[in-house]
Design an enzyme around this catalytic site. Sequence first.
Site, mmCIF file in Angstrom:
data_model
loop_
_atom_site.group_PDB
_atom_site.id
_atom_site.type_symbol
_atom_site.label_atom_id
_atom_site.label_comp_id
_atom_site.label_asym_id
_atom_site.label_seq_id
_atom_site.Cartn_x
_atom_site.Cartn_y
_atom_site.Cartn_z
ATOM 1 N N SER A 2 -17.027 9.217 7.167
ATOM 2 C CA SER A 2 -17.845 9.126 8.377
ATOM 3 C C SER A 2 -19.316 9.301 8.033
ATOM 4 O O SER A 2 -19.641 10.056 7.103
ATOM 5 C CB SER A 2 -17.426 10.239 9.348
ATOM 6 O OG SER A 2 -18.381 10.361 10.376
ATOM 7 N N TYR A 39 -15.945 18.922 10.266
ATOM 8 C CA TYR A 39 -15.710 17.471 10.177
ATOM 9 C C TYR A 39 -16.543 16.837 9.065
ATOM 10 O O TYR A 39 -16.049 16.020 8.281
ATOM 11 C CB TYR A 39 -16.052 16.867 11.536
ATOM 12 C CG TYR A 39 -15.784 15.395 11.700
ATOM 13 C CD1 TYR A 39 -14.488 14.930 11.912
ATOM 14 C CD2 TYR A 39 -16.825 14.477 11.681
ATOM 15 C CE1 TYR A 39 -14.251 13.573 12.093
ATOM 16 C CE2 TYR A 39 -16.601 13.129 11.871
ATOM 17 C CZ TYR A 39 -15.309 12.674 12.074
ATOM 18 O OH TYR A 39 -15.077 11.335 12.260
ATOM 19 N N LYS A 66 -15.240 14.923 5.778
ATOM 20 C CA LYS A 66 -15.519 13.503 5.557
ATOM 21 C C LYS A 66 -16.235 13.258 4.235
ATOM 22 O O LYS A 66 -16.049 12.204 3.621
ATOM 23 C CB LYS A 66 -16.318 12.949 6.738
ATOM 24 C CG LYS A 66 -15.500 12.869 8.036
ATOM 25 C CD LYS A 66 -14.195 12.110 7.843
ATOM 26 C CE LYS A 66 -13.564 11.631 9.141
ATOM 27 N NZ LYS A 66 -12.267 10.982 8.909
HETATM 28 P P1 NAI Z 1 -8.783 8.433 17.825
HETATM 29 O O1 NAI Z 1 -8.746 9.814 18.369
HETATM 30 O O2 NAI Z 1 -8.711 7.295 18.764
HETATM 31 O O3 NAI Z 1 -7.668 8.233 16.715
HETATM 32 C C1 NAI Z 1 -7.255 9.221 15.840
HETATM 33 C C2 NAI Z 1 -5.763 9.238 15.843
HETATM 34 O O4 NAI Z 1 -5.266 10.177 14.864
HETATM 35 C C3 NAI Z 1 -5.176 9.689 17.187
HETATM 36 O O5 NAI Z 1 -4.320 8.675 17.705
HETATM 37 C C4 NAI Z 1 -4.443 10.974 16.862
HETATM 38 O O6 NAI Z 1 -3.276 11.175 17.640
HETATM 39 C C5 NAI Z 1 -4.115 10.791 15.406
HETATM 40 N N1 NAI Z 1 -3.865 12.068 14.716
HETATM 41 C C6 NAI Z 1 -4.595 13.208 14.814
HETATM 42 N N2 NAI Z 1 -4.043 14.171 14.065
HETATM 43 C C7 NAI Z 1 -2.945 13.623 13.459
HETATM 44 C C8 NAI Z 1 -1.977 14.126 12.534
HETATM 45 N N3 NAI Z 1 -2.038 15.399 12.113
HETATM 46 N N4 NAI Z 1 -1.000 13.296 12.091
HETATM 47 C C9 NAI Z 1 -0.935 12.018 12.547
HETATM 48 N N5 NAI Z 1 -1.824 11.497 13.437
HETATM 49 C C10 NAI Z 1 -2.822 12.285 13.883
HETATM 50 O O7 NAI Z 1 -10.159 8.330 16.985
HETATM 51 P P2 NAI Z 1 -10.788 7.145 16.130
HETATM 52 O O8 NAI Z 1 -12.215 7.084 16.485
HETATM 53 O O9 NAI Z 1 -9.975 5.922 16.198
HETATM 54 O O10 NAI Z 1 -10.714 7.794 14.665
HETATM 55 C C11 NAI Z 1 -10.013 7.216 13.583
HETATM 56 C C12 NAI Z 1 -10.613 7.762 12.305
HETATM 57 O O11 NAI Z 1 -11.951 7.275 12.171
HETATM 58 C C13 NAI Z 1 -10.700 9.282 12.227
HETATM 59 O O12 NAI Z 1 -10.432 9.715 10.937
HETATM 60 C C14 NAI Z 1 -12.155 9.534 12.584
HETATM 61 O O13 NAI Z 1 -12.594 10.773 12.095
HETATM 62 C C15 NAI Z 1 -12.822 8.361 11.911
HETATM 63 N N6 NAI Z 1 -14.144 8.045 12.380
HETATM 64 C C16 NAI Z 1 -14.336 7.506 13.626
HETATM 65 C C17 NAI Z 1 -15.615 7.193 14.045
HETATM 66 C C18 NAI Z 1 -15.875 6.522 15.326
HETATM 67 O O14 NAI Z 1 -17.064 6.168 15.571
HETATM 68 N N7 NAI Z 1 -14.884 6.308 16.183
HETATM 69 C C19 NAI Z 1 -16.791 7.516 13.221
HETATM 70 C C20 NAI Z 1 -16.472 8.008 11.911
HETATM 71 C C21 NAI Z 1 -15.192 8.279 11.538
#
Ligand code: NAI
Length: 298
Positions: free
Chosen positions: A153, A166, A170
Site C-alpha cells: 500500500s 497497517y 504493508k
Molecule cells: P475490502 O475490505 O473490500 O477487502 C478485504 C477482504 O479481505 C474482505 O473481503 C475481508 O473479509 C477479507 N479478509 C479480512 N481478513 C481476512 C482473513 N483473516 N482471512 C481471509 N479474508 C480476510 O478491502 P480492499 O480495499 O478490497 O482491500 C484489498 C487489499 O488491498 C487489502 O490488503 C488492502 O489493505 C489493500 N489495499 C487497498 C487499498 C484501497 O485503496 N482500497 C489501498 C492499498 C492497499
Amino acid sequence: MAELRFDGKVAVVTGAGHGLGRSHALMLAERGAKVVVNDLGGARDGSGASAGPAAQVVAEIEERGGTAVVSADNVATPEGAQAIVRTALDTFGRIDIVVNNAGLLRDKSIGKMTVEEFDSVIAVHVRGSFLVSHAAFPHLKSQGYGRIVNTSSPSGLFGSFGQANYSTAKMGLVGMTKTFALEGARANIKVNAIAPVAWTRMTEGLMPADFEERLTPARVTPLVVYLCHDQCETSGEVFSVGGGRIARVFVAEGPGWKQDEHSVEDIQDNWSTITAEQPYLTPTTLGDQSAASFKAML
Ligand code: NAI
C-alpha cells in the site's frame, strides 16, 4: 495481440469476497483460471465471519461460465492457510497462483492504538501473506512454476497518519516480496507486489465521493492478472496502481558521502551530501540492491 489466458491454471485469491480481491478473482476466472475464492467474510475491521461473501463471488463466476470454489478460511492461522491451499489441491488438483489480498484496517494514532490492534493487523497482512505463500511454496517449487502477488500500500511505502499497524505491515510485505522473489527464482516462481488505490469498503469513507467512478477495482486488476501470467518475467518489484496509472516503485540510494575516519561533527558538516538524492543508485535486477550498496560503500 494474443489474449493472455490462464486455461489449466489454478489461482488462490485471498480476501476475494469484496473489493479488489473480488475483482481479481472475476478476471482470472474470466480468462480461464480455476479460482479458490477465499474470504473470512468479516467486517472492515476484521470482526465476525461468514462464508456468504466468498459464496456470492463464486456464484458470480459460475454465472459467467467460470469455475471457482469457496474457502472461508482465515489466512492468519497456519491451519487456515493450509486449508486454503488444500482446497485448491483437493478441488482442482494443483496450485499455480497466489494473490495475497486479504486485509483489514484498525486505524488509531500511536497514543491510542492498543497492542491487540497492532498485532491483529500485522497478523492478517504480513503473517497471512507469509502463511498462504508458505503453504503453497512446496507445490510451486516442485512443479517449477508459480506466481505470487502481494498487496502492499502507499501507506506502507510513504507512511500514513493513524496507520502504524497497517503501514508497518504493508512495508513488511515489500521485504517479503523481494526475499520470496530471490528464493523462488530458480524454480520459476515470480513474486511481485502492488500498492493500489481503489474505491472499496476499506477506503470509501476516506475519499471524495466523485472518486468512486475513477478509482474502480477494475482499474487495478489488469496489472495483478498480468503479474500472475507465465509470460510475465518480472520478479521482486513493487507497482503503484490505481485510476488508470501504473508505475514501478523502487528503493533508491543517494550518491552518499565517504570519509573513512569521521567524527559526529563531520557528519553534521556533510549532512547535505549525505542526504542528497542525485545521482541515485537503484537496482535494476534482483540482487543488485546489495551490489549497489556495496559499490557505494567502497
Ligand atoms: P475490502 O475490505 O473490500 O477487502 C478485504 C477482504 O479481505 C474482505 O473481503 C475481508 O473479509 C477479507 N479478509 C479480512 N481478513 C481476512 C482473513 N483473516 N482471512 C481471509 N479474508 C480476510 O478491502 P480492499 O480495499 O478490497 O482491500 C484489498 C487489499 O488491498 C487489502 O490488503 C488492502 O489493505 C489493500 N489495499 C487497498 C487499498 C484501497 O485503496 N482500497 C489501498 C492499498 C492497499
